[in-house]
Design a protein around this motif. Structure first.
Motif, PDB file in Angstrom:
ATOM      1  N   ASP A 155      98.024  55.576  80.240  1.00 47.65           N
ATOM      2  CA  ASP A 155      98.237  55.684  78.789  1.00 47.65           C
ATOM      3  C   ASP A 155      97.150  56.496  78.087  1.00 47.65           C
ATOM      4  N   GLY A 156      96.897  57.679  78.585  1.00 48.64           N
ATOM      5  CA  GLY A 156      95.971  58.582  77.923  1.00 48.64           C
ATOM      6  C   GLY A 156      94.506  58.369  78.242  1.00 48.64           C
ATOM      7  N   ALA A 157      94.200  57.456  79.136  1.00 53.59           N
ATOM      8  CA  ALA A 157      92.812  57.202  79.527  1.00 53.59           C
ATOM      9  C   ALA A 157      92.681  57.261  81.049  1.00 53.59           C
ATOM     10  N   SER A 158      91.478  57.587  81.507  1.00 56.54           N
ATOM     11  CA  SER A 158      91.163  57.562  82.939  1.00 56.54           C
ATOM     12  C   SER A 158      90.357  56.307  83.222  1.00 56.54           C
ATOM     13  N   ILE A 186      86.731  43.994  93.617  1.00 58.42           N
ATOM     14  CA  ILE A 186      87.217  45.113  92.810  1.00 58.42           C
ATOM     15  C   ILE A 186      86.488  45.111  91.483  1.00 58.42           C
ATOM     16  N   GLY A 187      85.803  46.185  91.205  1.00 61.60           N
ATOM     17  CA  GLY A 187      85.133  46.352  89.921  1.00 61.60           C
ATOM     18  C   GLY A 187      85.824  47.442  89.121  1.00 61.60           C
ATOM     19  N   VAL A 188      85.939  47.247  87.831  1.00 63.07           N
ATOM     20  CA  VAL A 188      86.582  48.241  86.975  1.00 63.07           C
ATOM     21  C   VAL A 188      85.761  48.398  85.706  1.00 63.07           C
ATOM     22  N   ASP A 189      85.580  49.644  85.284  1.00 69.25           N
ATOM     23  CA  ASP A 189      84.986  49.915  83.976  1.00 69.25           C
ATOM     24  C   ASP A 189      86.101  49.846  82.939  1.00 69.25           C
ATOM     25  N   SER A 190      85.985  48.913  81.997  1.00 67.96           N
ATOM     26  CA  SER A 190      87.013  48.786  80.967  1.00 67.96           C
ATOM     27  C   SER A 190      87.166  50.096  80.202  1.00 67.96           C
ATOM     28  N   ARG A 191      88.339  50.296  79.680  1.00 71.65           N
ATOM     29  CA  ARG A 191      88.644  51.506  78.903  1.00 71.65           C
ATOM     30  C   ARG A 191      87.520  51.811  77.904  1.00 71.65           C
ATOM     31  N   GLY A 192      86.988  53.047  77.984  1.00 71.53           N
ATOM     32  CA  GLY A 192      85.918  53.476  77.088  1.00 71.53           C
ATOM     33  C   GLY A 192      84.531  53.160  77.587  1.00 71.53           C
ATOM     34  N   HIS A 193      84.403  52.259  78.543  1.00 71.21           N
ATOM     35  CA  HIS A 193      83.112  51.813  79.067  1.00 71.21           C
ATOM     36  C   HIS A 193      82.778  52.550  80.369  1.00 71.21           C
ATOM     37  N   GLY A 194      81.499  52.638  80.662  1.00 70.71           N
ATOM     38  CA  GLY A 194      81.083  53.223  81.927  1.00 70.71           C
ATOM     39  C   GLY A 194      81.698  54.585  82.156  1.00 70.71           C
ATOM     40  N   GLY A 225      90.427  57.191  75.557  1.00 70.26           N
ATOM     41  CA  GLY A 225      91.796  57.531  75.177  1.00 70.26           C
ATOM     42  C   GLY A 225      91.967  57.505  73.670  1.00 70.26           C
ATOM     43  N   GLY A 226      93.173  57.783  73.213  1.00 70.62           N
ATOM     44  CA  GLY A 226      93.407  57.890  71.779  1.00 70.62           C
ATOM     45  C   GLY A 226      93.993  56.666  71.124  1.00 70.62           C
ATOM     46  N   ALA A 227      94.440  55.690  71.906  1.00 66.43           N
ATOM     47  CA  ALA A 227      95.061  54.496  71.342  1.00 66.43           C
ATOM     48  C   ALA A 227      94.003  53.480  70.928  1.00 66.43           C
ATOM     49  N   PRO A 228      94.322  52.585  69.983  1.00 67.94           N
ATOM     50  CA  PRO A 228      93.351  51.558  69.580  1.00 67.94           C
ATOM     51  C   PRO A 228      92.919  50.697  70.766  1.00 67.94           C
ATOM     52  N   LEU A 229      91.649  50.330  70.788  1.00 67.97           N
ATOM     53  CA  LEU A 229      91.118  49.462  71.835  1.00 67.97           C
ATOM     54  C   LEU A 229      91.388  48.017  71.439  1.00 67.97           C
ATOM     55  N   THR A 230      92.109  47.293  72.296  1.00 70.71           N
ATOM     56  CA  THR A 230      92.412  45.885  72.037  1.00 70.71           C
ATOM     57  C   THR A 230      92.313  45.120  73.350  1.00 70.71           C
ATOM     58  N   TYR A 231      92.188  43.804  73.243  1.00 70.07           N
ATOM     59  CA  TYR A 231      92.205  42.983  74.452  1.00 70.07           C
ATOM     60  C   TYR A 231      93.555  43.101  75.162  1.00 70.07           C
ATOM     61  N   GLU A 232      94.609  43.234  74.398  1.00 70.15           N
ATOM     62  CA  GLU A 232      95.927  43.407  74.995  1.00 70.15           C
ATOM     63  C   GLU A 232      95.980  44.687  75.828  1.00 70.15           C
ATOM     64  N   ARG A 233      95.398  45.762  75.303  1.00 73.10           N
ATOM     65  CA  ARG A 233      95.405  47.021  76.044  1.00 73.10           C
ATOM     66  C   ARG A 233      94.552  46.918  77.306  1.00 73.10           C
ATOM     67  N   LEU A 234      93.397  46.274  77.214  1.00 72.77           N
ATOM     68  CA  LEU A 234      92.566  46.085  78.405  1.00 72.77           C
ATOM     69  C   LEU A 234      93.294  45.239  79.446  1.00 72.77           C
ATOM     70  N   GLN A 235      94.006  44.233  78.977  1.00 72.84           N
ATOM     71  CA  GLN A 235      94.819  43.415  79.874  1.00 72.84           C
ATOM     72  C   GLN A 235      95.833  44.288  80.614  1.00 72.84           C
ATOM     73  N   GLN A 238      75.779  57.038  78.127  1.00 76.01           N
ATOM     74  CA  GLN A 238      75.616  58.487  78.007  1.00 76.01           C
ATOM     75  C   GLN A 238      75.601  59.153  79.372  1.00 76.01           C
ATOM     76  N   ARG A 239      75.016  58.495  80.346  1.00 76.29           N
ATOM     77  CA  ARG A 239      74.913  59.056  81.705  1.00 76.29           C
ATOM     78  C   ARG A 239      76.250  59.033  82.429  1.00 76.29           C
ATOM     79  N   LEU A 240      77.032  57.982  82.223  1.00 77.41           N
ATOM     80  CA  LEU A 240      78.233  57.780  83.032  1.00 77.41           C
ATOM     81  C   LEU A 240      79.502  58.334  82.406  1.00 77.41           C
ATOM     82  N   ASN A 241      79.637  58.242  81.096  1.00 78.97           N
ATOM     83  CA  ASN A 241      80.940  58.483  80.496  1.00 78.97           C
ATOM     84  C   ASN A 241      81.319  59.958  80.503  1.00 78.97           C
ATOM     85  N   PRO A 242      82.526  60.288  80.957  1.00 79.68           N
ATOM     86  CA  PRO A 242      82.951  61.693  81.007  1.00 79.68           C
ATOM     87  C   PRO A 242      83.175  62.310  79.630  1.00 79.68           C
TER      88      PRO A 242
END
Length: 256
Positions: A15-18, A59-67, A72-82, A162-166
């Motif tokens: 959904d628009g994010a890596s 399994i480790g995951v960087d939440s959307r926008g983190h690390g 992405g362009g959509a609002p950040l919500t707990y529902e979206r992270l879910q 700053q170091r990690l985020n693309p």
């Protein structure tokens, strides 16, 4: 590999994010998904991962926008992270798995475990709210967080970002996180839905946690059928980092 390094992982386009993730530990072991807190990343769990990797497929995951994951362009919500995490576990073919979520990651884990079709076998949360009432004093604390105040108080997390985020844009990222924290709608905290959680659950907090009160955690344990509440002495919000040996002992007993 027995730790997360932000070098050996993969990206999943959602959904628009890596979304960046790593898998370490035992390839044939039971799956354990780790979800970090706000402004953090998967390396926050490296105080635990070497021990967990001896038994689990971690399994480790960087939440959307983190690390290393983009916002992405959509609002950040707990529902979206879910939704992101559920897409990832589907991509990995995990029919059953355990999950450990800290703070924001715990809120996401609550939402996931409350689903009727949840594949979560065992749930562990640390310092995680199941609701945030309008009169909760924590809401005022969270509402005052800005990009500037976070940089000043937690420079190491800013430097990591700053170091990690693309696609670094810390001001936009911080604003998105705070709006997620304050979301009082259905895309936010799970609320009464936690009563639908049926998996074995361990609800933990640090003794000195100023964000997740003892009453809040006790109420979580009461609402989730059969849940166990755990207080980690001498620890604050990030109890698993403040007292890793104590936390690991309790965690290992729970996951036996």
């Amino acid at each position: 590999m027995d730790h997360f390094d932000h070098q050996s992982g993969h990206f999943l386009e959602i959904d628009g994010a890596s979304l960046y993730y790593e898998v370490v530990g035992q390839e044939t072991g039971p799956a354990l998904v780790l979800l970090h807190g706000g402004f953090g990343d998967m390396e926050d769990f490296n105080v635990l991962v070497p021990d967990l990797a001896r038994r689990f497929r971690v399994i480790g995951v960087d939440s959307r926008g983190h690390g290393k994951s983009t916002l992405g362009g959509a609002p950040l919500t707990y529902e979206r992270l879910q939704g992101d995490v559920e897409r990832l576990v589907g991509q990995l073919g995990l029919d059953r798995y355990d999950i450990l979520g800290f703070s924001d990651g715990g809120i996401v884990a609550y939402r996931m475990a409350a689903r009727d079709s949840s594949a979560i076998r065992r749930l562990v949360t640390v310092g995680a709210h199941w609701e945030l009432r309008e009169d909760d004093p924590v809401r005022e604390i969270l509402s005052k967080v800005t990009a500037e105040s976070w940089r000043a108080k937690f420079p190491s997390t800013y430097d990591s970002y700053q170091r990690l985020n693309p696609e670094p844009d810390f001001d936009a990222f911080a604003g998105a996180v705070v709006r997620m924290w304050l979301d009082a709608g259905p895309s936010g905290y799970p609320g009464d839905a936690v009563e639908k959680i049926s998996c074995r659950s361990l609800i933990a907090r640090g003794e000195d946690d100023h964000l997740a009160s003892r009453d809040q955690i006790s109420e979580s344990a009461r609402r989730i059928r059969g849940a166990t509440a755990l207080t980690i002495p001498g620890a604050g919000h990030a109890a698993f980092q403040d007292q890793p040996a104590l936390f690991l002992r309790s965690l290992s007993e729970f996951l036996e």
